[in-house]
Structure formats: structure tokens, C-alpha cells
Design a protein around this motif. Structure first.
Motif, short mmCIF file in Angstrom:
data_model
loop_
_atom_site.label_atom_id
_atom_site.label_comp_id
_atom_site.label_asym_id
_atom_site.label_seq_id
_atom_site.Cartn_x
_atom_site.Cartn_y
_atom_site.Cartn_z
N GLN A 274 0.83 -1.20 0.00
CA GLN A 274 0.00 0.00 0.00
C GLN A 274 0.87 1.26 0.00
O GLN A 274 0.62 2.20 -0.77
CB GLN A 274 -0.94 0.01 1.22
CG GLN A 274 -1.90 1.19 1.22
CD GLN A 274 -2.93 1.11 2.33
OE1 GLN A 274 -3.09 0.07 2.96
NE2 GLN A 274 -3.63 2.20 2.56
N ALA A 275 1.91 1.29 0.85
CA ALA A 275 2.80 2.45 0.91
C ALA A 275 3.55 2.63 -0.40
O ALA A 275 3.78 3.76 -0.84
CB ALA A 275 3.78 2.30 2.08
N THR A 276 3.94 1.52 -1.03
CA THR A 276 4.66 1.61 -2.30
C THR A 276 3.76 2.18 -3.39
O THR A 276 4.18 3.03 -4.18
CB THR A 276 5.19 0.23 -2.72
OG1 THR A 276 6.06 -0.28 -1.70
CG2 THR A 276 5.96 0.32 -4.03
N GLN A 277 2.51 1.73 -3.45
CA GLN A 277 1.58 2.26 -4.44
C GLN A 277 1.29 3.73 -4.18
O GLN A 277 1.19 4.53 -5.13
CB GLN A 277 0.29 1.44 -4.44
CG GLN A 277 0.48 0.04 -5.01
CD GLN A 277 -0.79 -0.76 -5.12
OE1 GLN A 277 -1.00 -1.49 -6.07
NE2 GLN A 277 -1.67 -0.64 -4.15
N GLU A 278 1.20 4.13 -2.94
CA GLU A 278 0.99 5.54 -2.62
C GLU A 278 2.18 6.38 -3.04
O GLU A 278 2.03 7.51 -3.52
CB GLU A 278 0.71 5.71 -1.13
CG GLU A 278 -0.64 5.16 -0.70
CD GLU A 278 -0.83 5.19 0.80
OE1 GLU A 278 0.14 5.55 1.52
OE2 GLU A 278 -1.94 4.86 1.27
N PHE A 279 3.39 5.82 -2.89
CA PHE A 279 4.60 6.53 -3.32
C PHE A 279 4.56 6.79 -4.82
O PHE A 279 5.02 7.83 -5.30
CB PHE A 279 5.84 5.70 -2.96
CG PHE A 279 7.13 6.27 -3.48
CD1 PHE A 279 7.76 7.31 -2.82
CD2 PHE A 279 7.74 5.76 -4.64
CE1 PHE A 279 8.95 7.84 -3.29
CE2 PHE A 279 8.92 6.29 -5.11
CZ PHE A 279 9.54 7.34 -4.44
N GLY A 280 4.00 5.87 -5.57
CA GLY A 280 3.92 6.00 -7.03
C GLY A 280 2.89 6.99 -7.50
O GLY A 280 2.85 7.33 -8.69
N LYS A 281 2.01 7.45 -6.62
CA LYS A 281 1.01 8.47 -6.96
C LYS A 281 0.21 8.09 -8.20
O LYS A 281 0.07 8.85 -9.16
CB LYS A 281 1.68 9.83 -7.15
CG LYS A 281 2.37 10.35 -5.89
CD LYS A 281 3.03 11.69 -6.12
CE LYS A 281 3.69 12.19 -4.84
NZ LYS A 281 4.39 13.48 -5.02
N GLY A 282 -0.29 6.86 -8.18
CA GLY A 282 -1.13 6.40 -9.26
C GLY A 282 -0.39 5.73 -10.41
O GLY A 282 -1.02 5.25 -11.35
N ARG A 283 0.94 5.68 -10.34
CA ARG A 283 1.72 5.10 -11.44
C ARG A 283 2.20 3.68 -11.14
O ARG A 283 2.83 3.05 -11.99
CB ARG A 283 2.93 5.99 -11.76
CG ARG A 283 2.56 7.37 -12.28
CD ARG A 283 3.78 8.14 -12.75
NE ARG A 283 4.73 8.38 -11.67
CZ ARG A 283 5.93 7.78 -11.57
NH1 ARG A 283 6.31 6.91 -12.49
NH2 ARG A 283 6.72 8.06 -10.56
N ILE A 284 1.94 3.19 -9.93
CA ILE A 284 2.37 1.84 -9.55
C ILE A 284 1.15 0.98 -9.26
O ILE A 284 0.29 1.37 -8.48
CB ILE A 284 3.29 1.87 -8.31
CG1 ILE A 284 4.61 2.59 -8.62
CG2 ILE A 284 3.57 0.45 -7.82
CD1 ILE A 284 5.51 2.75 -7.40
N GLU A 285 1.10 -0.17 -9.92
CA GLU A 285 0.04 -1.14 -9.69
C GLU A 285 0.69 -2.47 -9.32
O GLU A 285 1.49 -3.01 -10.09
CB GLU A 285 -0.81 -1.31 -10.95
CG GLU A 285 -1.90 -2.36 -10.83
CD GLU A 285 -2.63 -2.57 -12.14
OE1 GLU A 285 -3.54 -3.41 -12.16
OE2 GLU A 285 -2.29 -1.90 -13.14
N ILE A 286 0.40 -2.96 -8.14
CA ILE A 286 0.99 -4.21 -7.67
C ILE A 286 -0.07 -5.29 -7.69
O ILE A 286 -1.07 -5.21 -6.98
CB ILE A 286 1.59 -4.06 -6.26
CG1 ILE A 286 2.64 -2.94 -6.25
CG2 ILE A 286 2.24 -5.37 -5.82
CD1 ILE A 286 3.14 -2.57 -4.87
N ILE A 287 0.14 -6.30 -8.52
CA ILE A 287 -0.81 -7.40 -8.66
C ILE A 287 -0.33 -8.57 -7.80
O ILE A 287 0.76 -9.10 -8.02
CB ILE A 287 -0.92 -7.84 -10.13
CG1 ILE A 287 -1.37 -6.66 -11.01
CG2 ILE A 287 -1.89 -9.01 -10.27
CD1 ILE A 287 -1.41 -6.98 -12.48
N PRO A 288 -1.11 -8.98 -6.80
CA PRO A 288 -0.66 -10.04 -5.88
C PRO A 288 -0.81 -11.43 -6.47
O PRO A 288 -1.47 -12.31 -5.91
CB PRO A 288 -1.57 -9.83 -4.66
CG PRO A 288 -2.83 -9.29 -5.24
CD PRO A 288 -2.41 -8.41 -6.40
#
Length: 231
Positions: free
Chosen positions: A98-112
């Protein structure tokens, strides 16, 4: 601020510790816990900046997410790129995604979802403008068969460039070597960086390859691909 004595920094410099903590405040840099993260040192950023100059990707597929270090560096170096990262649902993913995706400001999508199954969750297109990828960063399992599968995913998506972490390790090197020998990959450049894990330094290679296959997965040697082609 006092740094605990148990904390080993990636570079033996207090200034660099604060520099990277300020730059990536959501990341953990204590190398006494877990695996050694990809370090935020000059050699690693030189490798990524080379990719920026040589490839300048706009859609990046990352195969292998642990705690968000490489994902965050990619977002930092490629500010115009959208990053899709695949990861099993391990504990570090739960703690950090969650913190990593927030760091990306909408540019990071992590698929589990781990590779190679992640391909079912990706657009099956080869045009970047339509959602395809123009660069892959591969740093998942380093077992030979798993790396075979990761490369197969990148080839099946017709990703033109891919970079491997730990390309010097036997399992990774063996898988890459098979694809090179069969005319699928061509080495472009290699970068060596020093990583630290639990007090021990080790040299590691980041290596960039170009995809020169002609849709190899469609006419593949079935003895090698028979267990991969079901994806």
C-alpha cells in the motif's frame, strides 16, 4: 535522529543514509532483516539511468516484488512510466504494497499474483499505447525453471527490453543462456553493484537484454515449454 546500531546502511556513509531515507521514506533499509534489498547506490541508479537513456520505457512490467525497493527506484528514475509489479501474497507484500503504491502516486500497480500466472491479469497487447509493455525488470525466484517461465512471459508479451537482477547467479544465468543460445535474447549492457545483507557484502550483476526472438513461444521446442505453455 539516532540510527540504531543494528541498522546496516547500504553505503558506509551517514549522509547517504539520510539522503535515501528522505528520498524513499516508506522503505526499510535495515539489512539485518530478511533478504538483502536492491540497494539505492550509484551503481544501481547508473543501470536504471542507462535504461532511461537507451530505452526510455513508458510501461514497465516488474516480475518479482519483495518490499518495494526496486519498484520505488523505477518510479523515481522513470517519472513518466506506469509500473505493473507482480508478487505472491507474502508477508513483506502485505506490509509494504500500500505504501509503495501511494509513493507512485497512481503510477504503480501491484498485482498479488506470482509469475507466470500474472499473465492472465495483463493486457495481451504489444502496443504500448494500448497497454502493452516496453520494458521488463525481472527479479523473481532465481531458480532456473522459474526464470525460464519469467522470460517466457516477457517474450509472450513481446516486451522488447528486459533487465535481470542477479544475472550472475547460476539459476538466472542458465535460463538466460538458453534463450541467448536459441536466438531470443541479445545482451546490451551489464552493471555490477555491491549489495549488503546481514553484514556481508556481495557483488551482483544487473544486465540488460534486447528481445530478438521472432515470437519464439509459438514455434518453441516443446520439450522445454511443455510445462510452461499452459499459462
Amino acid at each position: 535522529m539516532t540510527i540504531p546500531k543494528t541498522v546496516e546502511t547500504w553505503r558506509n556513509s551517514l549522509d547517504n543514509y539520510f539522503q535515501y531515507k528522505d528520498r524513499f521514506p516508506h522503505l526499510e533499509f535495515d539489512t539485518n532483516t530478511g533478504w538483502g534489498w536492491l540497494p539505492p547506490n550509484d551503481e544501481v541508479f547508473d543501470a536504471f539511468n542507462y535504461v532511461k537513456k537507451f530505452v526510455d520505457p513508458k510501461r514497465i512490467l516488474e516480475i518479482g516484488y519483495y518490499r518495494g525497493h526496486s519498484t520505488s527506484y523505477l518510479a523515481d528514475v522513470f517519472p513518466d512510466a506506469h509500473i505493473v509489479s507482480s508478487s505472491p501474497r507474502h508477508e513483506k507484500w502485505k506490509e509494504s504494497h500500500q505504501a509503495t503504491q501511494e509513493f507512485g502516486k497512481g503510477r504503480i500497480e501491484i498485482i498479488p499474483v506470482p509469475s507466470p500466472s500474472v499473465i492472465h491479469y495483463l493486457p495481451d497487447v504489444h502496443d504500448v499505447k494500448l497497454g502493452g509493455f516496453d520494458f521488463a525488470f525481472i527479479d523473481g525466484s532465481h531458480m532456473t525453471y522459474d526464470v525460464y517461465s519469467d522470460i517466457h512471459v516477457a517474450l509472450r508479451l513481446e516486451i522488447p527490453y528486459m533487465m535481470f537482477d542477479n544475472a550472475d547467479q547460476t539459476g538466472v544465468a542458465d535460463a538466460i543462456g538458453w534463450y541467448v543460445a536459441h536466438g531470443c535474447l541479445e545482451k546490451i549492457a551489464s552493471f555490477t553493484y555491491k549489495g549488503l545483507s546481514k553484514g556481508k557484502y556481495k557483488d551482483n550483476d544487473l544486465t540488460l537484454f534486447r528481445n530478438i526472438s521472432e515470437k519464439i513461444y509459438r514455434g518453441a521446442d516443446q520439450r522445454v515449454y511443455r510445462d510452461i505453455m499452459h499459462i
